[in-house]
Design an enzyme around this catalytic site. Structure first.
Site, PDB file in Angstrom:
ATOM      1  N   CYS A  50       0.832  -1.197   0.000  1.00  8.53           N
ATOM      2  CA  CYS A  50       0.000   0.000   0.000  1.00  8.53           C
ATOM      3  C   CYS A  50       0.874   1.257   0.000  1.00  8.53           C
ATOM      4  O   CYS A  50       1.815   1.372   0.772  1.00  8.53           O
ATOM      5  CB  CYS A  50      -0.943   0.075   1.190  1.00  8.53           C
ATOM      6  SG  CYS A  50      -2.109  -1.276   1.241  1.00  8.53           S
TER       7      CYS A  50
ATOM      8  N   ARG B  36       4.460  -0.430  -4.650  1.00  6.27           N
ATOM      9  CA  ARG B  36       4.087  -0.935  -3.328  1.00  6.27           C
ATOM     10  C   ARG B  36       2.814  -1.755  -3.351  1.00  6.27           C
ATOM     11  O   ARG B  36       2.503  -2.486  -2.417  1.00  6.27           O
ATOM     12  CB  ARG B  36       3.906   0.232  -2.348  1.00  6.27           C
ATOM     13  CG  ARG B  36       5.168   1.008  -2.093  1.00  6.27           C
ATOM     14  CD  ARG B  36       4.903   2.128  -1.139  1.00  6.27           C
ATOM     15  NE  ARG B  36       4.592   1.641   0.187  1.00  6.27           N
ATOM     16  CZ  ARG B  36       5.489   1.410   1.140  1.00  6.27           C
ATOM     17  NH1 ARG B  36       6.752   1.634   0.907  1.00  6.27           N
ATOM     18  NH2 ARG B  36       5.124   0.974   2.319  1.00  6.27           N
TER      19      ARG B  36
ATOM     20  N   TRP C 288      -2.456  -2.856  -1.833  1.00  5.57           N
ATOM     21  CA  TRP C 288      -2.065  -4.260  -1.967  1.00  5.57           C
ATOM     22  C   TRP C 288      -2.953  -4.994  -0.972  1.00  5.57           C
ATOM     23  O   TRP C 288      -2.802  -4.837   0.241  1.00  5.57           O
ATOM     24  CB  TRP C 288      -0.593  -4.428  -1.617  1.00  5.57           C
ATOM     25  CG  TRP C 288      -0.068  -5.802  -1.885  1.00  5.57           C
ATOM     26  CD1 TRP C 288       0.431  -6.276  -3.067  1.00  5.57           C
ATOM     27  CD2 TRP C 288       0.021  -6.893  -0.960  1.00  5.57           C
ATOM     28  NE1 TRP C 288       0.809  -7.583  -2.935  1.00  5.57           N
ATOM     29  CE2 TRP C 288       0.569  -7.998  -1.660  1.00  5.57           C
ATOM     30  CE3 TRP C 288      -0.324  -7.059   0.382  1.00  5.57           C
ATOM     31  CZ2 TRP C 288       0.790  -9.230  -1.061  1.00  5.57           C
ATOM     32  CZ3 TRP C 288      -0.102  -8.290   0.982  1.00  5.57           C
ATOM     33  CH2 TRP C 288       0.458  -9.358   0.254  1.00  5.57           C
TER      34      TRP C 288
ATOM     35  N   ASN D 266      -2.117   2.152   5.501  1.00 12.18           N
ATOM     36  CA  ASN D 266      -1.206   1.070   5.118  1.00 12.18           C
ATOM     37  C   ASN D 266      -0.908   0.291   6.385  1.00 12.18           C
ATOM     38  O   ASN D 266      -0.492   0.883   7.373  1.00 12.18           O
ATOM     39  CB  ASN D 266       0.069   1.678   4.522  1.00 12.18           C
ATOM     40  CG  ASN D 266       1.167   0.639   4.334  1.00 12.18           C
ATOM     41  OD1 ASN D 266       0.878  -0.529   4.137  1.00 12.18           O
ATOM     42  ND2 ASN D 266       2.412   1.080   4.400  1.00 12.18           N
ATOM     43  N   GLY D 267      -1.139  -1.010   6.364  1.00 13.94           N
ATOM     44  CA  GLY D 267      -0.880  -1.814   7.559  1.00 13.94           C
ATOM     45  C   GLY D 267      -2.064  -2.721   7.831  1.00 13.94           C
ATOM     46  O   GLY D 267      -2.899  -2.955   6.952  1.00 13.94           O
TER      47      GLY D 267
ATOM     48  N   GLU E  81      18.594 -17.547  -6.246  1.00 16.36           N
ATOM     49  CA  GLU E  81      18.205 -16.204  -6.662  1.00 16.36           C
ATOM     50  C   GLU E  81      17.775 -16.191  -8.135  1.00 16.36           C
ATOM     51  O   GLU E  81      16.801 -15.538  -8.501  1.00 16.36           O
ATOM     52  CB  GLU E  81      19.382 -15.236  -6.393  1.00 16.36           C
ATOM     53  CG  GLU E  81      19.188 -13.799  -6.809  1.00 16.36           C
ATOM     54  CD  GLU E  81      17.989 -13.095  -6.173  1.00 16.36           C
ATOM     55  OE1 GLU E  81      17.353 -13.635  -5.253  1.00 16.36           O
ATOM     56  OE2 GLU E  81      17.667 -11.994  -6.653  1.00 16.36           O
TER      57      GLU E  81
ATOM     58  N   LYS F  89      14.072 -15.037  -9.346  1.00 18.08           N
ATOM     59  CA  LYS F  89      13.848 -13.954 -10.332  1.00 18.08           C
ATOM     60  C   LYS F  89      12.933 -14.443 -11.440  1.00 18.08           C
ATOM     61  O   LYS F  89      12.025 -13.742 -11.860  1.00 18.08           O
ATOM     62  CB  LYS F  89      15.166 -13.488 -10.975  1.00 18.08           C
ATOM     63  CG  LYS F  89      16.083 -12.602 -10.187  1.00 18.08           C
ATOM     64  CD  LYS F  89      15.533 -11.269  -9.799  1.00 18.08           C
ATOM     65  CE  LYS F  89      14.761 -11.369  -8.529  1.00 18.08           C
ATOM     66  NZ  LYS F  89      15.385 -10.994  -7.290  1.00 18.08           N
TER      67      LYS F  89
ATOM     68  N   GLU G 114       9.183 -15.114 -10.164  1.00 18.17           N
ATOM     69  CA  GLU G 114       8.372 -13.972  -9.712  1.00 18.17           C
ATOM     70  C   GLU G 114       7.969 -13.043 -10.846  1.00 18.17           C
ATOM     71  O   GLU G 114       6.934 -12.400 -10.771  1.00 18.17           O
ATOM     72  CB  GLU G 114       9.053 -13.200  -8.582  1.00 18.17           C
ATOM     73  CG  GLU G 114      10.290 -12.453  -8.967  1.00 18.17           C
ATOM     74  CD  GLU G 114      10.915 -11.730  -7.779  1.00 18.17           C
ATOM     75  OE1 GLU G 114      10.209 -11.328  -6.866  1.00 18.17           O
ATOM     76  OE2 GLU G 114      12.142 -11.570  -7.801  1.00 18.17           O
TER      77      GLU G 114
ATOM     78  N   HIS H 118      18.928 -36.321  -5.046  1.00 18.36           N
ATOM     79  CA  HIS H 118      18.077 -36.762  -3.935  1.00 18.36           C
ATOM     80  C   HIS H 118      16.616 -36.413  -4.185  1.00 18.36           C
ATOM     81  O   HIS H 118      15.836 -36.324  -3.251  1.00 18.36           O
ATOM     82  CB  HIS H 118      18.566 -36.153  -2.623  1.00 18.36           C
ATOM     83  CG  HIS H 118      19.965 -36.566  -2.294  1.00 18.36           C
ATOM     84  ND1 HIS H 118      20.269 -37.818  -1.821  1.00 18.36           N
ATOM     85  CD2 HIS H 118      21.140 -35.918  -2.421  1.00 18.36           C
ATOM     86  CE1 HIS H 118      21.590 -37.907  -1.650  1.00 18.36           C
ATOM     87  NE2 HIS H 118      22.128 -36.764  -2.024  1.00 18.36           N
TER      88      HIS H 118
ATOM     89  N   LYS I 199       6.614  -4.284  -3.471  1.00 14.84           N
ATOM     90  CA  LYS I 199       8.039  -4.061  -3.222  1.00 14.84           C
ATOM     91  C   LYS I 199       8.376  -4.121  -1.740  1.00 14.84           C
ATOM     92  O   LYS I 199       9.419  -4.608  -1.344  1.00 14.84           O
ATOM     93  CB  LYS I 199       8.414  -2.692  -3.795  1.00 14.84           C
ATOM     94  CG  LYS I 199       9.881  -2.352  -3.695  1.00 14.84           C
ATOM     95  CD  LYS I 199      10.672  -3.105  -4.728  1.00 14.84           C
ATOM     96  CE  LYS I 199      12.153  -2.866  -4.634  1.00 14.84           C
ATOM     97  NZ  LYS I 199      12.884  -3.985  -5.263  1.00 14.84           N
TER      98      LYS I 199
HETATM   99  C1  F6R Z   1      12.514 -10.595  -4.755  1.00 20.30           C
HETATM  100  C2  F6R Z   1      12.236  -9.563  -3.780  1.00 20.30           C
HETATM  101  C3  F6R Z   1      11.764  -9.980  -2.447  1.00 20.30           C
HETATM  102  C4  F6R Z   1      12.450  -9.148  -1.360  1.00 20.30           C
HETATM  103  C5  F6R Z   1      11.836  -9.458   0.010  1.00 20.30           C
HETATM  104  C6  F6R Z   1      12.554  -8.723   1.117  1.00 20.30           C
HETATM  105  O1  F6R Z   1      12.954 -10.051  -5.955  1.00 20.30           O
HETATM  106  O2  F6R Z   1      12.367  -8.401  -4.045  1.00 20.30           O
HETATM  107  O3  F6R Z   1      11.955 -11.334  -2.232  1.00 20.30           O
HETATM  108  O4  F6R Z   1      13.813  -9.433  -1.377  1.00 20.30           O
HETATM  109  O5  F6R Z   1      10.490  -9.095   0.009  1.00 20.30           O
HETATM  110  O6  F6R Z   1      12.449  -7.346   0.967  1.00 20.30           O
HETATM  111  P1  F6R Z   1      13.451  -6.360   1.674  1.00 20.30           P
HETATM  112  O7  F6R Z   1      14.801  -6.624   1.112  1.00 20.30           O
HETATM  113  O8  F6R Z   1      12.949  -5.004   1.319  1.00 20.30           O
HETATM  114  O9  F6R Z   1      13.395  -6.656   3.127  1.00 20.30           O
END
Ligand code: F6R
Length: 613
Positions: free
Chosen positions: A2, A27, A73, A99-100, A486, A490, A493, A509, A608
């Protein structure tokens, strides 16, 4: 999670709010809404993006120099028009954005229903605005005191902004657990409010980060900040370091691509000025001021979520190799609900891009209560994680707007490398010469990343070939096992292709059962002490007809006949190889997602900054 933007002043609020919401759309982007005051209180809201909100409000009265907007969100209630913010009170006179999560909303709602309130949404937020009105109806409290009184009844996390038709010269904002920044405008009673500084930076560089439990009351062009308990505070006004260009796409089609290409610079900014090769000194507050403590710590516990957790996994190898320190890496969401055994000579290090991740904050809080020293490695200056930390280090990667984390990851790994070396020095685990050697190699990394980026055209071709695959497997060993995780994260997502990262040897395994001629397997096979073993793992995949895309060190032609595709990346020392090897995997996921017509910067269901648990 949000986004909030609000404005009170003398300019046209709608334009400022909509522009700000677009900057905050990373967000959350389920729905958007705005409330404007100009004699009356008008609310427009719409499911979908901020552009949908603009479309539905087109031709309507959008005037007013006080207003607020929200991009959602969804947590409580589906993403639809009714659940979009702003929400209004029973009379329609008071409006809120939030937000929250209000955890005790059900209890509060029940009481309000008994007192005759009707609700038109499924949200927790609507309860709060009804509560404020209910308090005002049944007491002689002022608007601001009624908001304070309502907030005292709330359990949960919030950043809110509230407007009232009957108090047109007021704007009230408060925070607990969710971020809120206030920009101080031109001195004529002008104030900007937002979830982060990005909507504010083009108007003012003077900001106040509201603290937990504080409420900001603007009344007759003056702002006063108090605690919820009514104690007046003297706010600290801070100068923003961010500039506007950092928030634009700069000619790239997506923020994600821009941020991938920024990595030579963002990594440089992460280590710049932090090590003096002439003296062997580290210039980092955490090392300088906490040296005595760090020398004696017995254990390091790294906490984070998602990509930041992956950076923690790389750091596990770094701290063990360099500082000879026992390390544990924990998902913050698991750690916070366990009953971890912690001692005062433990260091808990939280890793986060946003600095607002609710689970990471809760993990830090727990560690503090159990008397551990708590550090933070964070990108967003002034966010909650650095404020909760005893010390730590900013990553200085610059604003990361794409929801998928790219440059933040490599900057985290860079800063964690510095911390591992700094602690190694304090503990006498590494000679100055060895430390200087690693630092010299680190200084080569930006150039090596430039070279890795030049693989782009080859990766476009590969993406074309494999964009319709339904599954991908990513394999790596040692320092590059987290790189495999990672790479898989990527891809899944942003392109919605199922992908798994695995330690290469672990494949037999279980996951090996998945391998057939339709399964692309991306293997990190750059030079390392495990190289031969990784080649054996590749043989195992090929024996099952899997398609292998191998990342190898520049000049290595040994896998040419064995694998299907080879991507050559510049060689570096193994501890720094995740910085280089991550780059082609980021590009692969980016291009596949673009080719599949996915919204790369705003993937579905994600946000984000995850400020709810
Ligand atoms: C993946 C991604 C998320 C963040 C996670 C933690 O691309 O962006 O997995 O890494 O939500 O967020 P932060 O780093 O802001 O605590």
């Amino acid at each position: 999670m949000c986004g909030i933007v609000a404005y009170i002043g003398h300019r046209d609020a709608f334009d400022i709010i909509v522009k700000g919401l677009k900057r905050l759309e990373y967000r959350g982007y389920d729905s958007a809404g705005v409330a404007l005051m100009n004699g009356d209180l008008r609310v427009y809201k719409s499911q979908g993006k901020v552009s949908d909100l603009e479309a539905i409000s087109e031709g309507k009265d959008r005037s007013g120099s006080t207003g607020m907007g929200h991009t959602r969100w969804a947590t409580h209630g589906a993403p639809n028009n009714e659940n979009a913010h702003p929400h209004v009170s029973q009379s329609g006179d008071i409006s809120i954005i939030h937000n929250g999560i209000i955890e005790n909303y059900a209890t509060l709602k029940e009481g309000l229903i008994q007192r005759g309130h009707n609700f038109s949404s499924d949200t927790d937020t609507e309860v709060l605005v009804h509560l404020v009105e209910d308090i005002m109806d049944h007491s002689k409290l002022s608007f601001a005191d009624a908001v304070r009184s309502a907030l005292k009844q709330v359990i949960g996390a919030y950043a809110i902004v509230i407007l009232s038709k009957n108090h047109p010269e007021h704007l009230i904002a408060a925070r607990k657990g969710s971020p809120l920044v206030i920009g101080i405008g031109d001195g004529r009673g002008e104030y900007f409010f937002a979830s982060d500084a990005t909507p504010i930076v083009e108007y003012t560089k003077k900001v106040i980060y509201l603290k937990d439990g504080e409420i900001a009351i603007v009344e007759n062009q003056e702002m006063i900040i108090k605690t919820i308990e009514n104690v007046v505070q003297t706010p600290y006004i801070q100068e923003l370091e961010m500039n506007l260009e950092q928030l634009e796409k700069g000619g790239y089609p997506h923020f994600m691509l821009k941020e991938i290409y920024e990595q030579p610079k963002s990594i440089f900014d992460s280590y710049r000025g932090r090590f003096d090769s002439a003296t062997g000194e580290f210039h980092m507050r955490s090392i300088e001021e906490f040296g005595a403590k760090l020398k004696d710590i017995k254990r390091l516990i790294l906490v984070g979520c998602g990509t930041s957790w992956h950076a923690g996994l790389v750091a596990e190898y770094l701290f063990e190799d360099f500082a000879r320190l026992p390390v544990e890496v924990e998902y913050a969401s698991e750690f916070r609900y366990r009953n971890p055994v912690l001692y005062s000579d433990d260091l808990v290090l939280a890793i986060s891009q946003s600095g607002e991740t609710a689970d990471t904050l809760a993990a830090m809080d727990l560690a503090k209560r159990k008397s551990a020293t708590v550090f933070g490695v964070c990108n967003v200056v002034g966010s909650s994680i650095p404020r909760l930390s005893d010390a730590g280090a900013y990553t200085h990667a610059g604003p990361e707007i794409g929801v998928a984390s790219t440059k933040a990851f490599t900057s985290q790994v860079t800063v964690l490398t510095l911390l591992a070396l700094g602690i190694a020095k304090l503990r006498g685990a590494m000679s100055i010469d060895k430390i200087a050697g690693v630092m010299q190699e680190l200084e080569q990394i930006p150039e090596k990343i430039e070279k890795a980026l030049s693989l782009n055209d080859e990766i476009v071709k590969l993406s074309e070939k494999y964009k319709d695959s339904r599954n991908f497997l990513y394999l790596g060993r040692g320092y590059n096992f987290p790189v495999a995780l990672e790479g898989a994260l990527k891809l899944k997502e942003i392109s919605y292709i199922h992908a798994e990262g695995y330690p290469a040897a672990e494949m037999k395994h279980g996951p090996i059962a998945l391998i057939d001629e339709n399964m692309p397997v991306v293997v990190v096979a750059t030079n390392s002490e495990h190289y031969e073993k990784v080649v054996s793992n590749i043989q195992e995949v090929k024996a099952r007809k899997g398609v292998v895309i191998a990342l190898v060190s520049e000049g290595n032609r040994m896998l040419d006949g064995l694998v299907d595709h080879v991507l050559e990346v510049p060689e570096t020392i193994e501890p720094l190889s995740p910085l280089v090897n991550t780059i082609p995997l980021q590009l692969l996921s980016y291009h596949i997602a673009v080719m599949r017509d996915c919204n790369v910067d705003q993937p579905r269901n994600l946000a984000k900054s995850v400020t709810v648990e």
